[in-house]
Design a protein around this motif. Sequence first.
Motif, PDB file in Angstrom:
ATOM      1  N   TYR A   1      -7.738  -5.835  -3.537  1.00 53.12           N
ATOM      2  CA  TYR A   1      -7.402  -4.435  -3.283  1.00 53.12           C
ATOM      3  C   TYR A   1      -6.937  -3.728  -4.553  1.00 53.12           C
ATOM      4  O   TYR A   1      -7.413  -2.632  -4.879  1.00 53.12           O
ATOM      5  CB  TYR A   1      -6.319  -4.378  -2.202  1.00 53.12           C
ATOM      6  CG  TYR A   1      -5.835  -3.002  -1.838  1.00 53.12           C
ATOM      7  CD1 TYR A   1      -6.700  -2.014  -1.385  1.00 53.12           C
ATOM      8  CD2 TYR A   1      -4.483  -2.688  -1.936  1.00 53.12           C
ATOM      9  CE1 TYR A   1      -6.243  -0.755  -1.038  1.00 53.12           C
ATOM     10  CE2 TYR A   1      -4.004  -1.433  -1.586  1.00 53.12           C
ATOM     11  CZ  TYR A   1      -4.893  -0.470  -1.141  1.00 53.12           C
ATOM     12  OH  TYR A   1      -4.433   0.777  -0.800  1.00 53.12           O
ATOM     13  N   TYR A   2      -6.005  -4.340  -5.281  1.00 55.39           N
ATOM     14  CA  TYR A   2      -5.507  -3.720  -6.507  1.00 55.39           C
ATOM     15  C   TYR A   2      -6.588  -3.662  -7.585  1.00 55.39           C
ATOM     16  O   TYR A   2      -6.699  -2.665  -8.321  1.00 55.39           O
ATOM     17  CB  TYR A   2      -4.283  -4.479  -7.028  1.00 55.39           C
ATOM     18  CG  TYR A   2      -2.974  -4.137  -6.321  1.00 55.39           C
ATOM     19  CD1 TYR A   2      -2.911  -3.184  -5.316  1.00 55.39           C
ATOM     20  CD2 TYR A   2      -1.783  -4.786  -6.677  1.00 55.39           C
ATOM     21  CE1 TYR A   2      -1.726  -2.874  -4.679  1.00 55.39           C
ATOM     22  CE2 TYR A   2      -0.580  -4.480  -6.050  1.00 55.39           C
ATOM     23  CZ  TYR A   2      -0.553  -3.523  -5.046  1.00 55.39           C
ATOM     24  OH  TYR A   2       0.635  -3.222  -4.421  1.00 55.39           O
TER      25      TYR A   2
ATOM     26  N   TYR B   1      -4.458  -8.513  -1.529  1.00 55.30           N
ATOM     27  CA  TYR B   1      -3.952  -7.565  -2.535  1.00 55.30           C
ATOM     28  C   TYR B   1      -4.566  -7.770  -3.913  1.00 55.30           C
ATOM     29  O   TYR B   1      -4.662  -6.824  -4.696  1.00 55.30           O
ATOM     30  CB  TYR B   1      -2.423  -7.641  -2.611  1.00 55.30           C
ATOM     31  CG  TYR B   1      -1.760  -6.797  -1.548  1.00 55.30           C
ATOM     32  CD1 TYR B   1      -1.620  -5.422  -1.707  1.00 55.30           C
ATOM     33  CD2 TYR B   1      -1.324  -7.362  -0.357  1.00 55.30           C
ATOM     34  CE1 TYR B   1      -1.039  -4.637  -0.724  1.00 55.30           C
ATOM     35  CE2 TYR B   1      -0.743  -6.581   0.635  1.00 55.30           C
ATOM     36  CZ  TYR B   1      -0.607  -5.219   0.446  1.00 55.30           C
ATOM     37  OH  TYR B   1      -0.050  -4.440   1.418  1.00 55.30           O
TER      38      TYR B   1
ATOM     39  N   ALA C   1       0.614   1.052  -4.257  1.00 54.54           N
ATOM     40  CA  ALA C   1      -0.810   1.309  -4.487  1.00 54.54           C
ATOM     41  C   ALA C   1      -1.069   2.708  -5.038  1.00 54.54           C
ATOM     42  O   ALA C   1      -1.854   2.880  -5.982  1.00 54.54           O
ATOM     43  CB  ALA C   1      -1.605   1.095  -3.198  1.00 54.54           C
TER      44      ALA C   1
ATOM     45  N   VAL D   1      -4.298  -7.678   4.198  1.00 59.36           N
ATOM     46  CA  VAL D   1      -4.916  -7.210   2.956  1.00 59.36           C
ATOM     47  C   VAL D   1      -4.930  -8.332   1.921  1.00 59.36           C
ATOM     48  O   VAL D   1      -3.944  -9.058   1.756  1.00 59.36           O
ATOM     49  CB  VAL D   1      -4.137  -5.997   2.391  1.00 59.36           C
ATOM     50  CG1 VAL D   1      -4.659  -5.602   1.016  1.00 59.36           C
ATOM     51  CG2 VAL D   1      -4.225  -4.820   3.353  1.00 59.36           C
TER      52      VAL D   1
ATOM     53  N   ARG E   1       0.835  -1.204   0.000  1.00 60.28           N
ATOM     54  CA  ARG E   1       0.000   0.000   0.000  1.00 60.28           C
ATOM     55  C   ARG E   1       0.869   1.252   0.000  1.00 60.28           C
ATOM     56  O   ARG E   1       0.552   2.241  -0.647  1.00 60.28           O
ATOM     57  CB  ARG E   1      -0.906  -0.004   1.233  1.00 60.28           C
ATOM     58  CG  ARG E   1      -1.955  -1.095   1.226  1.00 60.28           C
ATOM     59  CD  ARG E   1      -2.639  -1.244   2.562  1.00 60.28           C
ATOM     60  NE  ARG E   1      -1.700  -1.601   3.613  1.00 60.28           N
ATOM     61  CZ  ARG E   1      -2.033  -1.700   4.894  1.00 60.28           C
ATOM     62  NH1 ARG E   1      -3.273  -1.455   5.275  1.00 60.28           N
ATOM     63  NH2 ARG E   1      -1.127  -2.041   5.790  1.00 60.28           N
TER      64      ARG E   1
END
Length: 399
Positions: free
Chosen positions: A167-168, A164, A97, A162, A93
């Motif tokens: 999230y991404y 990922y 990110a 997380v 992050r």
Amino acid sequence: MEKSTRRVGTISRGIRCPIFREGDDLGEMVTKSVLEAAESEGFEIRDRDVISITESVVARAQGNYASVNDIAADVKAKLGGETVGVIFPILSRNRFAICLRGIAMGCKKVVLMLSYPSDEVGNELVSLDKIDAAGVNPYSDVLSLEKYRELFGENLHEFTGVDYVQYYGDLIRSCGAEVEIVFANQAKTILNYTDCVLTCDIHTRARTKRILKAAGAKVVLGLDEIMTAPVNGSGYNENYGLLGSNKSTEDKVKLFPRECKPLVLDIQERMLKATGKHVEVMVYGDGAFKDPKGKIWELADPVVSPAYTDGLVGTPNELKLKYLADNDFKDLTGEELKRAISESIKAKKDNLVGNMASQGTTPRQLTDLIGSLCDLTSGSGDKGTPVVLVQGYFDNYTN
């Protein structure tokens, strides 16, 4: 009367400093902080002490920042603004990110290709045990997002909690771009989806670019080629681009500091004038070490040290004391052993490569070793010690 042997070897001290701001005179402030610490704690500055400054305060003083809009403009100009393959990013992050936000804002579609089972610096997407159980070959097998979920479900990062992948994907969509996520470890796999590629690996980037260009990619750039010049008055880094950047705010990154050799030379000169001692000075970022539990390699910066004085060039040239004690001088004890080892150290050659008595010493660059020590000393949290003074690093058993 013979001078007594110093009883302490290397000392690493975190130096408390003011909060540095853009435009500050770092040379003056760092020198003052070190001298005030010496006076306060009652220690003396010596020749070959090392003053190390964390890269983040150097970049902050330089005002080396870029916004996600700046990143988006650069990505769109250099990669065309249509479908872009974004491959081999690290899972972070703080590190990636916010860069991904800018990248996604500069594209219509992102094909995000993640390496697996972990990223380049060891952040795990899925465990090797799960890979083995699924009968997957990470070197050759390409997984769609659906296949990844079918085989492995949701996997939360051990330390951040997380997912990922989710999230991404959500982050790219929130920036108005389409997203397709695939999992593969062969760089040229991305060319099945698009011929415009932004490779986001750090230490393997040169090889990845070479493979993609040889395989016929139309446009191949690395993170080190984004933000290499000012965009709308932004900061930049001509050598590393977005590599080494960190999140500053929700829409701004702090870039790796630009040319900072003048800074280390300035501090060296100021210390010489103030103390009469010739110190070494370096700027450091991430240390180069690996966490045995999380398997994460700390080094997410392109280099440990972007600038250092000439006395820090090279690698250690050391003899292994336990080798000498157990082999060459195994029949000696006490003062006789101490004297024999001391004489060996005094007589050692300038280059011990291949010498059995140097085996087991660490053949790494001095700046990588000292930078790692400084990173561990300063930490990445609230210690308030962005400057580290290392004393006695170049001492040996004879001092």
